[in-house]
Design a protein around this motif. Structure first.
Motif, PDB file in Angstrom:
ATOM      1  N   GLY A   1       0.635   6.314  -6.808  1.00 38.77           N
ATOM      2  CA  GLY A   1      -0.590   7.080  -7.031  1.00 38.77           C
ATOM      3  C   GLY A   1      -0.344   8.572  -6.955  1.00 38.77           C
ATOM      4  N   THR A   2       0.586   8.963  -6.064  1.00 37.93           N
ATOM      5  CA  THR A   2       0.950  10.383  -5.973  1.00 37.93           C
ATOM      6  C   THR A   2       1.635  10.817  -7.258  1.00 37.93           C
TER       7      THR A   2
ATOM      8  N   GLU B   1      -6.367  -5.531  -2.391  1.00 43.73           N
ATOM      9  CA  GLU B   1      -7.777  -5.958  -2.247  1.00 43.73           C
ATOM     10  C   GLU B   1      -7.844  -7.418  -1.805  1.00 43.73           C
TER      11      GLU B   1
ATOM     12  N   ASN C   1       0.829  -1.206   0.000  1.00 46.48           N
ATOM     13  CA  ASN C   1       0.000   0.000   0.000  1.00 46.48           C
ATOM     14  C   ASN C   1       0.866   1.260   0.000  1.00 46.48           C
ATOM     15  N   ASP C   2       1.990   1.210   0.696  1.00 49.88           N
ATOM     16  CA  ASP C   2       2.904   2.364   0.653  1.00 49.88           C
ATOM     17  C   ASP C   2       3.398   2.607  -0.775  1.00 49.88           C
TER      18      ASP C   2
ATOM     19  N   TYR D   1       0.311  -0.039 -10.804  1.00 53.95           N
ATOM     20  CA  TYR D   1      -0.628   0.475  -9.791  1.00 53.95           C
ATOM     21  C   TYR D   1      -1.874  -0.411  -9.718  1.00 53.95           C
TER      22      TYR D   1
ATOM     23  N   VAL E   1      -9.613   2.219 -10.613  1.00 55.65           N
ATOM     24  CA  VAL E   1      -8.525   2.862  -9.912  1.00 55.65           C
ATOM     25  C   VAL E   1      -8.987   3.270  -8.539  1.00 55.65           C
TER      26      VAL E   1
ATOM     27  N   SER F   1     -11.969  -0.906   0.995  1.00 56.16           N
ATOM     28  CA  SER F   1     -11.850  -2.147   1.767  1.00 56.16           C
ATOM     29  C   SER F   1     -10.655  -2.075   2.714  1.00 56.16           C
TER      30      SER F   1
ATOM     31  N   PRO G   1      -7.705   9.782  -2.484  1.00 56.77           N
ATOM     32  CA  PRO G   1      -8.166   9.025  -3.655  1.00 56.77           C
ATOM     33  C   PRO G   1      -7.421   7.718  -3.890  1.00 56.77           C
ATOM     34  N   ILE G   2      -6.463   7.394  -3.048  1.00 53.83           N
ATOM     35  CA  ILE G   2      -5.613   6.224  -3.324  1.00 53.83           C
ATOM     36  C   ILE G   2      -5.949   5.043  -2.410  1.00 53.83           C
TER      37      ILE G   2
ATOM     38  N   THR H   1      -3.017  -2.720  -6.629  1.00 53.92           N
ATOM     39  CA  THR H   1      -4.349  -2.487  -6.070  1.00 53.92           C
ATOM     40  C   THR H   1      -5.088  -3.817  -5.901  1.00 53.92           C
TER      41      THR H   1
ATOM     42  N   ILE I   1      -3.279  10.524  -9.095  1.00 52.57           N
ATOM     43  CA  ILE I   1      -4.600   9.894  -9.024  1.00 52.57           C
ATOM     44  C   ILE I   1      -5.557  10.827  -8.287  1.00 52.57           C
ATOM     45  N   THR I   2      -6.722  11.006  -8.859  1.00 53.09           N
ATOM     46  CA  THR I   2      -7.741  11.800  -8.184  1.00 53.09           C
ATOM     47  C   THR I   2      -9.032  11.005  -8.113  1.00 53.09           C
ATOM     48  N   GLU I   3      -9.909  11.455  -7.261  1.00 52.33           N
ATOM     49  CA  GLU I   3     -11.183  10.778  -7.052  1.00 52.33           C
ATOM     50  C   GLU I   3     -11.965  10.712  -8.360  1.00 52.33           C
ATOM     51  N   GLY I   4     -12.369   9.518  -8.737  1.00 48.22           N
ATOM     52  CA  GLY I   4     -13.239   9.364  -9.902  1.00 48.22           C
ATOM     53  C   GLY I   4     -12.594   9.732 -11.228  1.00 48.22           C
TER      54      GLY I   4
ATOM     55  N   ARG J   1       1.776   1.819  -3.448  1.00 47.23           N
ATOM     56  CA  ARG J   1       0.614   2.379  -4.157  1.00 47.23           C
ATOM     57  C   ARG J   1       0.488   3.885  -3.900  1.00 47.23           C
ATOM     58  N   LEU J   2       0.742   4.280  -2.652  1.00 52.24           N
ATOM     59  CA  LEU J   2       0.633   5.701  -2.319  1.00 52.24           C
ATOM     60  C   LEU J   2       1.683   6.522  -3.072  1.00 52.24           C
TER      61      LEU J   2
ATOM     62  N   ALA K   1      -9.265   6.543 -15.522  1.00 53.05           N
ATOM     63  CA  ALA K   1      -8.000   5.814 -15.465  1.00 53.05           C
ATOM     64  C   ALA K   1      -7.482   5.463 -16.861  1.00 53.05           C
TER      65      ALA K   1
ATOM     66  N   LEU L   1      -7.805   2.276  -0.607  1.00 55.05           N
ATOM     67  CA  LEU L   1      -9.023   1.577  -1.012  1.00 55.05           C
ATOM     68  C   LEU L   1     -10.047   1.534   0.116  1.00 55.05           C
TER      69      LEU L   1
END
Lengths: 159, 114
Positions: A114-115, A149, A107-108, A141, B1, B54, B49-50, A145, A119-122, A110-111, A125, B52
């Motif tokens: 993603g930075t 999950e 996850n780190d 990415y 994403v 879950s 936004p990154i 992800t 990456i922004t909300e919605g 990914r952060l 992609a 998840l």
């Protein structure tokens, strides 16, 4: 990316069946994350900044005090998780502790990714995949992800 | 994403605040010191936004011991409202909560409760 299969282990922990190229990638990412966290040059890296956000929105002194108090322990915890990921990247079974370390380290990454990808909300992609400059990072990415999950689902006891 | 996650207005640990405020022998009564209760500070988790949905739900369960439904409700609050208070406690405990949330990559801050 080939099939990813992560499910609760019969004796606790999680069973991890993933392609060897993904294990290669995880080993490499463990090293890269460690380098990023320890190199002097990365101190101002936006992705690294995202891993250590200020602890106060409006009080810089409070944020600084928190950093002095907790910064070293936070860094040590992230390095430890990255180390576990690297050492166990070939394992087909992870203990609960190892699975959690994988999840945190991945996850780190990914952060950080993603930075970099902003990456922004919605957001759409598809644009990331259409741009040669971001396509590779976007593929990674998405794969990471899916891993997060599936690890979370497996640790929650869902296959 | 990335879908964001959230948390909801954090239930404050119902049982953990039972700190006795009545010393068996109050030896400080004659001093000028005003002993203020070391409360309340709050911990806020901000939407991003990154992380998840879950994952954030799982972190809330793990760190605060919330049942899945409660953790998910908190997460949705962060997601839809942009932030949520996830804990209220003495400052030192709030700092520890924020450090733990940062260790999982969540964007958390603390502040004195208004």
């Amino acid at each position: 990316m080939a099939r990813i299969d992560i499910r609760p282990g019969s004796r606790g922990g999680v069973d991890v069946n993933i392609p060897s190229e993904l294990r290669d990638l995880l080993e490499s990412l463990s090293r890269q994350l460690t380098d990023l966290l320890t190199s002097e040059e990365s101190k101002d890296h936006p992705g690294v900044a995202r891993l250590f956000p200020p602890a106060s929105m409006d009080d810089p002194l409070e944020a600084l005090g928190f950093e002095k108090l907790m910064g070293d322990a936070l860094l040590a915890g992230k390095l430890e998780a990255a180390d576990v990921l690297g050492r166990t990247a070939r394992s087909t079974y992870l203990t609960d502790v190892e699975a959690e370390a994988w999840t945190r380290a991945i996850n780190d990454v990914r952060l950080v990714l993603g930075t970099r990808l902003q990456i922004t909300e919605g957001m759409d992609a598809d644009a990331l995949f259409d741009d040669p400059l971001t396509e590779q990072a976007a593929v990674m990415y998405v794969a990471l992800t899916e891993l997060v999950e599936m690890l979370v689902r497996a640790m929650d006891g869902d296959g | 994403v990335g879908r964001a996650h959230g948390a909801e207005p954090g239930p404050v640990d119902e049982g953990a605040n039972a700190v006795s405020t009545v010393p068996a022998v109050d030896e400080r009564r004659d001093t000028d010191e005003v002993v203020e209760p070391d409360l309340p500070w709050i911990v806020i988790v901000w939407n991003d936004p990154i992380n998840l949905m879950s994952y954030v739900t799982w972190v809330f369960q793990k760190l605060f011991g919330y049942p899945h439904e409660k953790a998910e409700r908190l997460m949705m609050d962060v997601h839809t409202k942009g932030k949520a208070v996830v804990a209220s406690d003495a400052k030192e405990r709030c700092e520890a909560h924020v450090a733990a949330l940062h260790s999982y990559g969540l964007w958390a801050t603390l502040q004195k409760d208004a």
